[in-house]
Every structure is written in structure tokens, then in C-alpha cells.
Design a protein around this motif. Structure first.
Motif, PDB file in Angstrom:
ATOM      1  N   ASP A  34       0.822  -1.224   0.000  1.00  0.00           N
ATOM      2  CA  ASP A  34       0.000   0.000   0.000  1.00  0.00           C
ATOM      3  C   ASP A  34       0.851   1.267   0.000  1.00  0.00           C
ATOM      4  O   ASP A  34       0.565   2.211  -0.751  1.00  0.00           O
ATOM      5  CB  ASP A  34      -0.929   0.024   1.228  1.00  0.00           C
ATOM      6  N   ALA A  35       1.872   1.303   0.865  1.00  0.00           N
ATOM      7  CA  ALA A  35       2.689   2.523   0.978  1.00  0.00           C
ATOM      8  C   ALA A  35       3.375   2.823  -0.355  1.00  0.00           C
ATOM      9  O   ALA A  35       3.424   3.973  -0.805  1.00  0.00           O
ATOM     10  CB  ALA A  35       3.718   2.355   2.088  1.00  0.00           C
ATOM     11  N   THR A  36       3.887   1.776  -1.009  1.00  0.00           N
ATOM     12  CA  THR A  36       4.564   1.963  -2.299  1.00  0.00           C
ATOM     13  C   THR A  36       3.556   2.441  -3.346  1.00  0.00           C
ATOM     14  O   THR A  36       3.843   3.348  -4.133  1.00  0.00           O
ATOM     15  CB  THR A  36       5.214   0.643  -2.758  1.00  0.00           C
ATOM     16  N   TYR A  37       2.362   1.849  -3.319  1.00  0.00           N
ATOM     17  CA  TYR A  37       1.331   2.215  -4.297  1.00  0.00           C
ATOM     18  C   TYR A  37       0.991   3.706  -4.181  1.00  0.00           C
ATOM     19  O   TYR A  37       0.891   4.414  -5.195  1.00  0.00           O
ATOM     20  CB  TYR A  37       0.089   1.346  -4.063  1.00  0.00           C
ATOM     21  N   LYS A  39       2.935   6.043  -2.925  1.00  0.00           N
ATOM     22  CA  LYS A  39       4.123   6.806  -3.343  1.00  0.00           C
ATOM     23  C   LYS A  39       4.209   6.871  -4.870  1.00  0.00           C
ATOM     24  O   LYS A  39       4.492   7.915  -5.447  1.00  0.00           O
ATOM     25  CB  LYS A  39       5.363   6.087  -2.773  1.00  0.00           C
ATOM     26  N   TRP A  40       3.928   5.768  -5.509  1.00  0.00           N
ATOM     27  CA  TRP A  40       4.071   5.674  -6.973  1.00  0.00           C
ATOM     28  C   TRP A  40       3.046   6.534  -7.730  1.00  0.00           C
ATOM     29  O   TRP A  40       3.268   6.901  -8.875  1.00  0.00           O
ATOM     30  CB  TRP A  40       3.951   4.209  -7.424  1.00  0.00           C
ATOM     31  N   LYS A  41       1.906   6.821  -7.034  1.00  0.00           N
ATOM     32  CA  LYS A  41       0.851   7.625  -7.673  1.00  0.00           C
ATOM     33  C   LYS A  41       1.420   8.950  -8.191  1.00  0.00           C
ATOM     34  O   LYS A  41       1.036   9.461  -9.237  1.00  0.00           O
ATOM     35  CB  LYS A  41      -0.230   7.940  -6.627  1.00  0.00           C
ATOM     36  N   SER A  52       1.629   8.151 -14.226  1.00  0.00           N
ATOM     37  CA  SER A  52       2.099   7.641 -12.922  1.00  0.00           C
ATOM     38  C   SER A  52       2.663   6.216 -13.020  1.00  0.00           C
ATOM     39  O   SER A  52       2.271   5.427 -13.885  1.00  0.00           O
ATOM     40  CB  SER A  52       0.941   7.718 -11.937  1.00  0.00           C
ATOM     41  N   LEU A  53       3.557   5.914 -12.095  1.00  0.00           N
ATOM     42  CA  LEU A  53       4.147   4.553 -12.073  1.00  0.00           C
ATOM     43  C   LEU A  53       3.070   3.497 -11.841  1.00  0.00           C
ATOM     44  O   LEU A  53       3.244   2.331 -12.176  1.00  0.00           O
ATOM     45  CB  LEU A  53       5.176   4.444 -10.947  1.00  0.00           C
ATOM     46  N   ASN A  54       1.945   3.915 -11.268  1.00  0.00           N
ATOM     47  CA  ASN A  54       0.896   2.940 -10.960  1.00  0.00           C
ATOM     48  C   ASN A  54       0.243   2.326 -12.193  1.00  0.00           C
ATOM     49  O   ASN A  54      -0.485   1.350 -12.089  1.00  0.00           O
ATOM     50  CB  ASN A  54      -0.180   3.592 -10.085  1.00  0.00           C
ATOM     51  N   ASP A  91      17.011   3.851  -4.063  1.00  0.00           N
ATOM     52  CA  ASP A  91      16.476   2.604  -3.481  1.00  0.00           C
ATOM     53  C   ASP A  91      15.145   2.774  -2.744  1.00  0.00           C
ATOM     54  O   ASP A  91      14.342   1.845  -2.673  1.00  0.00           O
ATOM     55  CB  ASP A  91      17.491   2.012  -2.487  1.00  0.00           C
ATOM     56  N   ASP A  92      14.904   3.981  -2.196  1.00  0.00           N
ATOM     57  CA  ASP A  92      13.709   4.160  -1.355  1.00  0.00           C
ATOM     58  C   ASP A  92      12.398   4.007  -2.114  1.00  0.00           C
ATOM     59  O   ASP A  92      11.339   3.833  -1.514  1.00  0.00           O
ATOM     60  CB  ASP A  92      13.728   5.548  -0.694  1.00  0.00           C
ATOM     61  N   VAL A  93      12.461   4.080  -3.446  1.00  0.00           N
ATOM     62  CA  VAL A  93      11.233   3.998  -4.237  1.00  0.00           C
ATOM     63  C   VAL A  93      10.726   2.542  -4.365  1.00  0.00           C
ATOM     64  O   VAL A  93       9.582   2.307  -4.734  1.00  0.00           O
ATOM     65  CB  VAL A  93      11.476   4.611  -5.649  1.00  0.00           C
ATOM     66  N   LEU A  94      11.589   1.601  -4.035  1.00  0.00           N
ATOM     67  CA  LEU A  94      11.231   0.187  -4.256  1.00  0.00           C
ATOM     68  C   LEU A  94      10.133  -0.288  -3.311  1.00  0.00           C
ATOM     69  O   LEU A  94      10.026   0.192  -2.180  1.00  0.00           O
ATOM     70  CB  LEU A  94      12.461  -0.701  -4.064  1.00  0.00           C
TER      71      LEU A  94
END
Ligand code: SF4
Length: 378
Positions: A34-37, A39-41, A52-54, A91-94
Motif C-alpha cells: 500500500d505505501a509503495t502504491y 508513493k508511486w501515484k 504515474s508509475l501505478n 532505493d527508497d522507491v522500491l
């Protein structure tokens, strides 16, 4: 503070990324938490469209995962086998899955256990270099609960090189079934099974038994075909699985008994050359996957069956591969790659394992004789 137990190379593990022979960025489910999702928005790799990355995320089997491209690879993996996300954002985006793999942490009431899973070829290389798997604490000296003691006994027996891997697996399953019958288990009950005289007696009893090599071969072949069926339908690991699955299908309809028996004997000699690695791999699996924070003894028995089954399927895939290559020497890279493929395929998700066992067998816990049939005699 909680005690921490790590496998000896846990802290030194580093992903070798573009130098990896079998990247984890392909052919399986890469979860997006969820947290990555969230962030990726707000992030994009495309400055012109700013999409968006999503857009690269989809739902699969009830989970949010990265949608793989037509080559079944992660869309962020570039031609140099590097991650475009890491290159652009660090790396934090992973997602949690990508940043932690192949590490696994289990948090118990009083301790944390750290390990590495055998789905990564770099981990297999580490295992191959060790005489035996060691831990940052001496498990035998730890005064933990009864399930911890049982797992320590399992590791100690598996590491006892006086006995072949096959005998260790059969002895362990016998011991686990006996313990599973008891209402109360004391430390003495467990220690008894670590006595050399008790193990020798068990091993000798196994050595005296009659095993039918071809029954073992046929059962292994059916199990292999059953296990790879879904992966073949989805065209996953095709290069590794398809040629040997076709051979397995041919062998399941007809084979020359004399030839196969002779080949199985010859293969045994080849397979034995990797005994140290295979023993280390089973020990790692027992440490990592047989005992979870919520486990009961029955869960340990079921997970041990699964570990044994994974070992049997790895052995059978290598036998088929060796047959296909016209009985040339079995190579380390084949052994490593098939350990990785089968480990990735079989996973250790408890729900999936119980679902498979329910669908395929009469009971979750097998009879000793069935596991012995699968393992067979050296
Ligand atoms: S499989 Fe292991 S070494 Fe290879 S890319 Fe993944 S984490 Fe890195």
C-alpha cells in the motif's frame, strides 16, 4: 531487547544486480504494498506524458503486483539488467518485496530470526561455498520453547554427515510423526533423537527396507508434472521447464525399465557430487520455513513434507535435464538454476501449500511410507 539469530552470511549479502545469472525481476508475482502504491501515484518515468508509475500495477490472485511485460519481465528492468526506478529515484522507491528480497525476517515473542531464501542464485553460491550452514548463535545452547528445540534437532540431524540426505529426511519425518502423536513433549523426548545410537538404529532399519526404484521414479515423475502444470499453462520458466516436462510426459506413458534403472543408478553418482550444497539448502529451508511465529507442531510436519517434496522435485528435474543432455556431467550452473526455479515455483505461502495438499492428498499429514516412496533408496 529481543535476541537476534541470523544465518552466517545474512549481513554480507549484496544483490549483484546486472551480474546476476537469473534475475528475480522476471516470471513471478512482484507485490506492490500500500505505501509503495501511494508513493508511486505521484511519480513518473515519462517526462512528456507524466503518467504515474501505478499504470504498471495490476491485480493478480487478489494481490497488487507489477504487471510484467510481454517477455514476462518487470517493465522497470532495463537492457543492462538494472532497475530504472532505482536509477531515477534511488532505493527508497522500491516496494517492500523488491527491497527486502531475498531476505526474510520472522519476529517471535522473544527473538527475531533472519534468513535468506534459496530463490536467489547469489544465495545458492554462498551455500555452495560453505562446509555447513552456521548461525550467529549456537542453536543447541539456546533454551527456547519446544518447537524451537524440535527445529534445532531437525537441523542437527540434517547436518549429520554420517547419514545420507535420503536417510536424514526419512529419519526426520519418522521422528516428527512420533512427536506429533504425543500430548506433551519434553526436552528429553527431543534430545533422545539426537543420540547417535538412536539415529544409527533408525538408519539401519531404513537400510534394511526394500525400495522399488521404478515406483519412486514414476511417483516423482507424476508429482513433477503436477507441480509444473500451472507454470506451463502460463508460459513461465518455459526454457527451463518445457523440454524436461515434454520428456516427463513421454516417460509417463512408456519407458524401458532396464534403461531407466541403469540411468537412475548413473545419475545418483552425478547427483552425489552436489551433496554438500543440497544438504546446506535443506538446512536453510528448515531454518527459514519450517517454524513461523504462529506455528504448531503439525505445521512443522507439513512444512517439512513440503521441503522434502521440493528436494525430490529438484532431484527429478535434474535427472530429466541430465537425460536430455545425453547423460553428460551434471553442471553446477544447472543445479543452481533448478534449485532457484523450483524454489520460486513452490514458495512457502502456508495458504497455498495447504490448498495444494488438500486438493492432491487425502490428508495434510502423509504416512511415513508415502514420503519414503518419494525419497526412495540411494
Ligand atoms: S536474484 Fe538475487 S542477485 Fe539476482 S537480482 Fe534478484 S536479489 Fe539480486
Amino acid at each position: 531487547m529481543k535476541k537476534e539469530i541470523k544465518t552466517q552470511f545474512y549481513d554480507t549479502f549484496v544483490c549483484i544486480a546486472d551480474r546476476c545469472s537469473f534475475t528475480c525481476c522476471q516470471e513471478w508475482k512482484i507485490a506492490v504494498d500500500d505505501a509503495t502504491y501511494s508513493k508511486w501515484k505521484c511519480l513518473s518515468l515519462d517526462k512528456q506524458t507524466n503518467t504515474s508509475l501505478n499504470q504498471y500495477v495490476m491485480q493478480k490472485d487478489g494481490n497488487r503486483v507489477i504487471a510484467l511485460n510481454e517477455h514476462k519481465q518487470c517493465p522497470f528492468l532495463n537492457e543492462q539488467k538494472l532497475c530504472n526506478l532505482v536509477l531515477a529515484f534511488g532505493d527508497d522507491v522500491l516496494s517492500e518485496t523488491c527491497s527486502s528480497f531475498p531476505r526474510q525476517v520472522h519476529e517471535f515473542k522473544d527473538r527475531k530470526e533472519y534468513s535468506l531464501v534459496s530463490c536467489c542464485p547469489e544465495v545458492i553460491d554462498f551455500m555452495n561455498q560453505q562446509d555447513a550452514i552456521r548461525f550467529t548463535m549456537n542453536l543447541l545452547e539456546m533454551d527456547e520453547d519446544v518447537l524451537f528445540q524440535i527445529r534445532t534437532m531437525m537441523i542437527a540431524i540434517m547436518q549429520n554427515q554420517q547419514f545420507s540426505i535420503s536417510n536424514c529426511v526419512m529419519m526426520l519425518f519418522y521422528i516428527l510423526l512420533e512427536l506429533n502423536q504425543k500430548k506433551i513433549i519434553s526436552k528429553n523426548d527431543i534430545d533422545k533423537y539426537m543420540q547417535e545410537s538412536v539415529l544409527k538404529e533408525l538408519s539401519e532399519a531404513i537400510n534394511k527396507m526394500q525400495f522399488k526404484t521404478l515406483d519412486t521414479f514414476e511417483e516423482n515423475n507424476e508429482l513433477f508434472l503436477d507441480m509444473v502444470e500451472n507454470y506451463r499453462k502460463q508460459d513461465l520458466y518455459t526454457g527451463y521447464l518445457e523440454p524436461i516436462a515434454m520428456l516427463a510426459e513421454n516417460l509417463s506413458s512408456e519407458y524401458d525399465e532396464y534403461k531407466i534403472t541403469t540411468h537412475l543408478q548413473q545419475f545418483e553418482g552425478q547427483f552425489k557430487m552436489f551433496e554438500k550444497l543440497l544438504r546446506n539448502y535443506i538446512v536453510m529451508d528448515i531454518y527459514t520455513n519450517s517454524l513461523m511465529p504462529e506455528s504448531t507442531l503439525e505445521n512443522i510436519v507439513v512444512m517439512f513434507q513440503w521441503i522434502a517434496m521440493e528436494y525430490i522435485i529438484i532431484r527429478h528435474t535434474l535427472f530429466l535435464k541430465w537425460l536430455l543432455e545425453e547423460q553428460k556431467s551434471l553442471t553446477y550452473s544447472d543445479v543452481r538454476d533448478y534449485i532457484v526455479v523450483i524454489s520460486r515455483m513452490m514458495g512457502y505461502d502456508h495458504e497455498d501449500i495447504y490448498e495444494y495438499l488438500e486438493k492432491s492428498f487425502e490428508a495434510f499429514v502423509w504416512d511415513w511410507g508415502y514420503l519414503a516412496l518419494l525419497i526412495g533408496k540411494n
